[in-house]
Motif scaffolding. Structure first.
Motif, mmCIF file in Angstrom:
data_model
loop_
_atom_site.group_PDB
_atom_site.id
_atom_site.type_symbol
_atom_site.label_atom_id
_atom_site.label_comp_id
_atom_site.label_asym_id
_atom_site.label_seq_id
_atom_site.Cartn_x
_atom_site.Cartn_y
_atom_site.Cartn_z
ATOM 1 N N LYS A 46 0.861 -1.176 0.000
ATOM 2 C CA LYS A 46 0.000 0.000 0.000
ATOM 3 C C LYS A 46 0.896 1.224 0.000
ATOM 4 O O LYS A 46 1.775 1.352 0.854
ATOM 5 N N GLY A 47 0.668 2.124 -0.973
ATOM 6 C CA GLY A 47 1.498 3.309 -1.065
ATOM 7 C C GLY A 47 0.898 4.312 -2.029
ATOM 8 O O GLY A 47 -0.195 4.105 -2.592
ATOM 9 N N GLY A 48 1.628 5.422 -2.213
ATOM 10 C CA GLY A 48 1.139 6.467 -3.082
ATOM 11 C C GLY A 48 1.140 6.038 -4.551
ATOM 12 O O GLY A 48 1.875 5.134 -4.953
ATOM 13 N N VAL A 49 0.301 6.750 -5.365
ATOM 14 C CA VAL A 49 0.182 6.419 -6.793
ATOM 15 C C VAL A 49 1.523 6.601 -7.486
ATOM 16 O O VAL A 49 1.973 5.739 -8.247
ATOM 17 N N ASP A 50 2.196 7.703 -7.207
ATOM 18 C CA ASP A 50 3.484 7.957 -7.848
ATOM 19 C C ASP A 50 4.514 6.906 -7.434
ATOM 20 O O ASP A 50 5.364 6.496 -8.235
ATOM 21 N N GLN A 85 6.684 4.528 -9.848
ATOM 22 C CA GLN A 85 8.149 4.527 -9.754
ATOM 23 C C GLN A 85 8.674 3.129 -9.492
ATOM 24 O O GLN A 85 9.714 2.726 -10.026
ATOM 25 N N LEU A 86 7.953 2.374 -8.694
ATOM 26 C CA LEU A 86 8.358 1.007 -8.355
ATOM 27 C C LEU A 86 8.330 0.122 -9.598
ATOM 28 O O LEU A 86 9.256 -0.648 -9.858
ATOM 29 N N ILE A 87 7.265 0.254 -10.377
ATOM 30 C CA ILE A 87 7.109 -0.579 -11.584
ATOM 31 C C ILE A 87 8.182 -0.232 -12.610
ATOM 32 O O ILE A 87 8.745 -1.104 -13.287
ATOM 33 N N LYS A 91 13.546 -1.155 -1.536
ATOM 34 C CA LYS A 91 12.940 -0.052 -2.281
ATOM 35 C C LYS A 91 11.590 0.335 -1.687
ATOM 36 O O LYS A 91 11.264 1.528 -1.577
ATOM 37 N N LEU A 92 10.790 -0.669 -1.289
ATOM 38 C CA LEU A 92 9.496 -0.392 -0.662
ATOM 39 C C LEU A 92 9.665 0.431 0.616
ATOM 40 O O LEU A 92 8.898 1.354 0.879
ATOM 41 N N SER A 93 10.662 0.091 1.388
ATOM 42 C CA SER A 93 10.917 0.824 2.630
ATOM 43 C C SER A 93 11.336 2.264 2.343
ATOM 44 O O SER A 93 10.896 3.201 3.013
ATOM 45 N N LEU A 94 12.178 2.456 1.310
ATOM 46 C CA LEU A 94 12.630 3.803 0.962
ATOM 47 C C LEU A 94 11.478 4.669 0.467
ATOM 48 O O LEU A 94 11.436 5.867 0.738
ATOM 49 N N LEU A 95 10.540 4.079 -0.244
ATOM 50 C CA LEU A 95 9.410 4.823 -0.788
ATOM 51 C C LEU A 95 8.282 5.008 0.226
ATOM 52 O O LEU A 95 7.273 5.653 -0.088
#
Length: 654
Positions: A153-157, A161-163, A198-202
């Motif tokens: 669960k996170g922001g749209v941006d 960015q993750l993808i 990366k998930l943690s950084l975002l």
């Protein structure tokens, strides 16, 4: 003040701390030397101890404040009496506060762990509630050898960015919730570590395999998992409420005590705060030690008269915390027997000084075992004119005490010898035959032993009552009860010796008293030794019997002194008459026989004098130490050695 009869007390000591400017420490030491009444234990930069004490007090204060801050909306009026302010020492306060603090911290730790569990459940719920209810957890939190999945669960941006950062990611489910995206990602397992980082950084929240497996079953559907999470959430919330209630109740129970402790600690801090402000200049030196109570004013006046700026602190010693040095103060003559007590060990400050009863006992035992005017006079003269030649410093205090003790004990032997009428084993007259009749002498010795041992047990009982040692109280009480009823019974039934004109039929009832005493002994032994006490109580009775019988050595050594002296007299007489009959020359036989008789008398009585002195000393010491002092005496103290100017000393160079 009346002289002590049985035991005495060491001189009462106070702890004294004197703080002076560093450049005046030598002058302060000179004042203490001239006073000669302060046993200095610490000197130098001892002021640092006050800093440690200050830090310790602040630590206690912070803990009390921390504990009391856990409750709110409480008004507390605290009053501390002067007695409480003086009697509640810091060690006890610290112990109580640490105990309460430990309990409170344990509960706070438990609450923190439960709240952390709630946060984790919240995080899971905030993701799972937006996923299809029929999905299985094992599909959305899968970790395989080649392919894995994760719910995030996170922001749209952030999702975009993750993808774009990982080509190996595929979105198999996505739902927008306000400004956030809830998604299920499928990805190649070889990028798992990089993806999590990366998930943690975002700033994404996510459900991975390890976290969810500890809370629900992976075979559950999302709907089943949410139900279990809600149940766990309610359970943890109830546990938090219950723990907080117990925490409040616990603190409220101790609140008044904590308030008093707070006031006392604050007062202690204020006492040394000014001193510590001065210490920052590092110009102060601490002189710390022990001083007799009656000499405190003298020392303080000495400092005031010298116009030395100083700070002092005087307090009474605290039992269980302080161990002051021991200074004995006994009347003249009794004081000379302190050397006997010191053979076993100096009494601790907190225990009785047994010198008085040892003085009476040792002198009596020594005199009884000597019991001859001739040998007593010989020992007295030897102590006065010869003993000094065997020591390096005949003027030393301990030696002078020892020498005077031997002389006084020998004088007792001279008095008892005058009653018996013996001089060097020869009976000149008879005032009493008790000391020459073996049976009467033995009975007298056992009576003395019974009295002496019971004085020891009485002191043991008094010590047990003072220190509230229940097992010893029961043991000693049982021993006295058994003696009171048992001795008359044994004397009548075994020795046919009635006492106190008691009716014959009453002797059978004495057994009931004996059984009561034995009951006390058994209970006391069980209290002290547990199950083993069922057997060990018997040794209290056999030990008493053995102790009393040990005093038969008074008769044994006393009779040996008389009989050995008489034997030398007879041997000398036989030598004289034998030589007189063997030598035909009338004048020569008398001269040679008389010379031989003199040699035998001198040599024999010298030996007997030495044996009497040595035997009387050794056996008197044994009776005082083993049969008497061992019951109640510790003797682990250390001497009071004040800082003083030595004006005279004997140096021996060998």
């Amino acid at each position: 003040m009346a002289p002590p009869i049985i035991v005495n007390k060491p001189v009462e000591m106070y702890r004294i701390n004197i703080i002076v400017p560093k450049h005046l420490v030598e002058k302060a030491s000179s004042i203490l030397q001239e006073a000669g009444t302060v046993h200095v234990e610490k000197t130098g930069r001892g002021v640092e101890e006050y800093i440690k004490q200050y830090d310790r007090l602040n630590n206690i204060l912070n803990k009390i404040s921390h504990i009391m801050n856990q409750v709110s909306k409480v008004s507390l009026d605290v009053t501390v009496t002067k007695l409480e302010l003086e009697s509640l020492d810091i060690d006890k306060i610290e112990k109580d506060v640490n105990s309460i603090y430990s309990e409170v911290e344990g509960m706070l730790q438990k609450i923190s762990e439960l709240e952390n569990n709630l946060r984790e459940l919240d995080g899971l719920r905030n993701i799972l509630q937006f996923l299809p209810k029929n999905y299985f957890l094992k599909d959305i939190c899968f970790r395989g050898k080649y392919v894995s999945s994760i719910a995030v669960k996170g922001g749209v941006d952030g999702v975009n960015q993750l993808i774009s950062s990982f080509k190996e990611i595929y979105v198999v489910y996505k739902m927008q919730v306000e400004q956030n995206i809830v998604a299920i990602l499928v990805y190649s397992s070889n990028i798992h570590e990089s993806l999590i980082e990366k998930l943690s950084l975002l700033g994404f929240s996510f459900i991975n395999y390890n976290k969810i497996a500890n809370m629900v079953s992976l075979n559950d559907t999302v709907e089943e998992a949410l139900r279990k999470i809600n149940e766990s959430y309610m359970k943890y919330s109830a546990m938090i409420s219950e723990t907080r209630k117990r925490l409040r109740d616990k603190i409220n129970n101790y609140l008044m005590d904590l308030g008093k402790y707070l006031l006392i600690v604050e007062n202690k801090i204020m006492q040394i705060k000014t001193l510590l402000n001065l210490y920052r200049s590092k110009y102060l030196v601490l002189l710390s030690g022990w001083i007799p109570k009656n000499n405190v004013g003298q020392v303080i006046d000495s400092f005031k008269n010298q116009d030395i700026p100083f700070y002092y602190e005087v307090r009474e010693p605290v039992k269980g915390v302080d161990e002051p040095p021991t200074l004995l103060r006994n009347p003249r003559i009794i004081r000379w027997y302190e050397s006997i007590v010191k053979f076993l060990g100096l009494p601790r400050y907190w225990e009785w000084d047994p010198t008085p009863i040892i003085a009476y006992s040792f002198a009596l035992f020594y005199g009884i075992m000597l019991a001859d005017m001739g040998y007593a006079i010989a020992i007295i003269l030897s102590a006065i004119f010869i003993l000094d030649k065997f020591v390096s410093d005949p003027k030393s205090r301990d030696y002078v005490f020892f020498k005077n003790m031997i002389i006084v004990s020998s004088i007792v032997g001279l008095i008892i010898g005058a009653l018996s009428g013996y001089v060097f084993g020869a009976s000149l007259y008879v005032l009493t035959d008790v000391l020459s009749d073996p049976i009467k002498f033995l009975i007298l010795s056992l009576i003395i032993g019974l009295i002496h041992v019971n004085i020891s047990h009485a002191l043991t009982l008094a010590k047990a009552l003072k220190e509230k040692i229940i097992g010893d109280i029961l043991n000693e009480t049982g021993l006295f009860i058994t003696e009171i009823f048992g001795i008359p019974y044994v004397l009548y039934t075994m020795l046919n010796t009635p006492i106190l004109n008691m009716p014959v039929e009453m002797y059978n009832y004495l057994l009931y008293g004996v059984f009561i005493g034995i009951g006390f002994l058994i209970i006391g032994s069980l209290k002290n030794m547990g199950f083993l006490g069922l057997l060990m109580w018997l040794f209290n009775l056999t030990g008493l019997l053995g102790d009393v019988l040990s005093y038969s050595r008074l008769a044994g050594v006393g009779l040996a002194t008389i009989f050995l002296g008489a034997s030398f007299n007879k041997l000398a007489l036989l030598a004289f008459t034998g030589l007189e009959s063997m030598i035909p020359v009338p004048l020569a036989d008398a001269i040679i026989g008389g010379l031989m008789m003199v040699i035998i008398l001198v040599f024999g009585h010298l030996i007997n004098t030495a044996l009497s002195a040595l035997g009387g000393f050794i056996h008197s010491i044994r009776l005082c130490f083993v049969e008497f002092l061992s019951k109640f005496y510790e003797g682990t103290g250390y001497p009071f050695e004040p800082l003083r100017i030595v004006m005279r000393k004997r140096l021996v160079i060998e």
